[in-house]
Scaffold this active site. Structure first.
Site, PDB file in Angstrom:
ATOM      1  N   ASP A   1       4.784   8.038  -0.934  1.00  0.00           N
ATOM      2  CA  ASP A   1       4.465   7.226  -2.112  1.00  0.00           C
ATOM      3  C   ASP A   1       5.374   7.672  -3.256  1.00  0.00           C
ATOM      4  O   ASP A   1       5.250   8.800  -3.738  1.00  0.00           O
ATOM      5  CB  ASP A   1       2.989   7.523  -2.471  1.00  0.00           C
TER       6      ASP A   1
ATOM      7  N   ASP B   1       0.551   9.493  -4.184  1.00  0.00           N
ATOM      8  CA  ASP B   1       0.686  10.230  -5.450  1.00  0.00           C
ATOM      9  C   ASP B   1      -0.709  10.595  -5.985  1.00  0.00           C
ATOM     10  O   ASP B   1      -0.840  11.248  -7.019  1.00  0.00           O
ATOM     11  CB  ASP B   1       1.531   9.466  -6.480  1.00  0.00           C
ATOM     12  N   SER B   2      -1.752  10.195  -5.236  1.00  0.00           N
ATOM     13  CA  SER B   2      -3.105  10.699  -5.502  1.00  0.00           C
ATOM     14  C   SER B   2      -3.133  12.221  -5.375  1.00  0.00           C
ATOM     15  O   SER B   2      -4.089  12.865  -5.784  1.00  0.00           O
ATOM     16  CB  SER B   2      -4.113  10.083  -4.518  1.00  0.00           C
TER      17      SER B   2
ATOM     18  N   GLU C   1      -4.988  -2.851  -4.005  1.00  0.00           N
ATOM     19  CA  GLU C   1      -5.954  -1.901  -4.577  1.00  0.00           C
ATOM     20  C   GLU C   1      -6.778  -2.568  -5.680  1.00  0.00           C
ATOM     21  O   GLU C   1      -6.228  -3.225  -6.577  1.00  0.00           O
ATOM     22  CB  GLU C   1      -5.228  -0.671  -5.159  1.00  0.00           C
TER      23      GLU C   1
ATOM     24  N   GLU D   1       4.615   0.909  -6.196  1.00  0.00           N
ATOM     25  CA  GLU D   1       3.806  -0.066  -6.923  1.00  0.00           C
ATOM     26  C   GLU D   1       4.731  -1.032  -7.659  1.00  0.00           C
ATOM     27  O   GLU D   1       5.842  -0.666  -8.021  1.00  0.00           O
ATOM     28  CB  GLU D   1       2.932   0.667  -7.959  1.00  0.00           C
TER      29      GLU D   1
ATOM     30  N   LYS E   1       6.510   3.823  -0.180  1.00  0.00           N
ATOM     31  CA  LYS E   1       5.633   2.846  -0.839  1.00  0.00           C
ATOM     32  C   LYS E   1       5.903   2.900  -2.325  1.00  0.00           C
ATOM     33  O   LYS E   1       6.104   3.984  -2.864  1.00  0.00           O
ATOM     34  CB  LYS E   1       4.160   3.173  -0.559  1.00  0.00           C
TER      35      LYS E   1
HETATM   36  O1  KIV Z   1      -1.845   7.487  -3.992  1.00  0.00           O
HETATM   37  C1  KIV Z   1      -2.609   7.018  -3.126  1.00  0.00           C
HETATM   38  O2  KIV Z   1      -3.338   7.746  -2.438  1.00  0.00           O
HETATM   39  C2  KIV Z   1      -2.610   5.570  -2.947  1.00  0.00           C
HETATM   40  C3  KIV Z   1      -3.655   4.986  -2.060  1.00  0.00           C
HETATM   41  C4  KIV Z   1      -4.996   5.163  -2.615  1.00  0.00           C
HETATM   42  C5  KIV Z   1      -3.354   3.592  -1.722  1.00  0.00           C
HETATM   43  O3  KIV Z   1      -1.791   4.912  -3.499  1.00  0.00           O
END
Ligand code: KIV
Length: 249
Positions: A64, A25-26, A163, A96, A94
């Protein structure tokens, strides 16, 4: 593991030999230009996951799940995970969380969906955490993080992103679970490491956190190439006939 958001970078990462490609989600920051990942939607993650899946032959593609696409209830998390796999062609999801997410992970894994957990500095909880603060700096915090990691392992997660966790704590967590840990800003003792692709390529000269190593001067390389293209077009040096097609008659 590296992140990717499109087929071209996914192919580059896949061919370079990474084990996993994360559609993080980056993308909210590096693709969409937001300050944090909170505005990213599930449809956007699915769209980018589909692009990445098309460019990947070998590596595991992990989607994510974005803010508020899974926290509301286990059934919301199940539906979001299912969409990431059916529509995005992800091989795993993934999300959190802490102890409160362990039961959700158990249900999703029981449905046949591999889950990667993400603990420590959780960008989706950035307002709750009061900013980008390193986690696990005290014994008490370290015990809490280890308990979360163990709970995720017991719930069936196949790996855990650590992280922004103090080096010693990340090491204790890695030694305290039997599934791989994947570090970012958590020191050298995790089982694996992850970086955002644009960050490791050095594409943003203004992003220089101490945990980051830039493996290329991507900003210099790309801006130089675009400058040369612009200059050659203005000066009439590109294109030449060599770059065109002649009539056949
Ligand atoms: O969103 C992302 O890119 C991440 C990684 C930095 C682990 O969660």
């Amino acid at each position: 593991m590296v992140t990717a958001y499109d087929a071209t970078f996914a192919r580059l990462a896949d061919e370079a030999g990474v084990d996993m490609i994360l559609v993080g989600d980056s993308l909210g920051m590096v693709i969409q230009g937001h300050k944090n990942p909170l505005p990213v939607t599930l449809d956007e993650v699915i769209y980018h996951t589909r692009c990445v899946s098309r460019g990947t032959r070998r590596a595991l593609v992990v989607a994510d799940l974005p803010f508020m696409s899974y926290q509301v209830s286990p059934s919301q998390a199940m539906l979001a995970s299912g969409r990431a796999m059916k529509e995005g062609r992800a091989g795993a999801v993934k999300f959190e969380g802490g102890l409160e997410m362990a039961d959700t992970v158990r249900l999703i894994v029981a449905a046949g969906i591999p889950v990667m957990a993400h603990i420590g500095l959780k960008p989706q909880s950035i307002h709750m955490m009061g900013g980008h603060k390193i986690q696990g700096r005290t014994k008490k915090e370290a015990e809490g993080l280890l308990a979360e990691a163990v709970a995720f392992e017991q719930a069936g997660a196949f790996s855990i992103v650590l992280e922004g966790i103090a080096i010693e704590t990340a090491r204790e967590i890695t030694e305290g679970v039997s599934i791989p840990t994947i570090g970012i800003g958590s020191g050298p003792y995790c089982t694996c490491q992850v970086l955002v692709n644009y960050d490791l390529l050095g594409l943003n000269p203004d992003f220089n956190p101490s945990f980051l190593k830039k493996f290329a001067d991507g900003h210099g390389l790309v801006s130089e190439a675009i400058k040369r293209f612009t200059q050659e077009v203005r000066e009439g040096r590109f294109p030449t006939e060599e770059h065109g097609f002649h009539r056949k008659d």
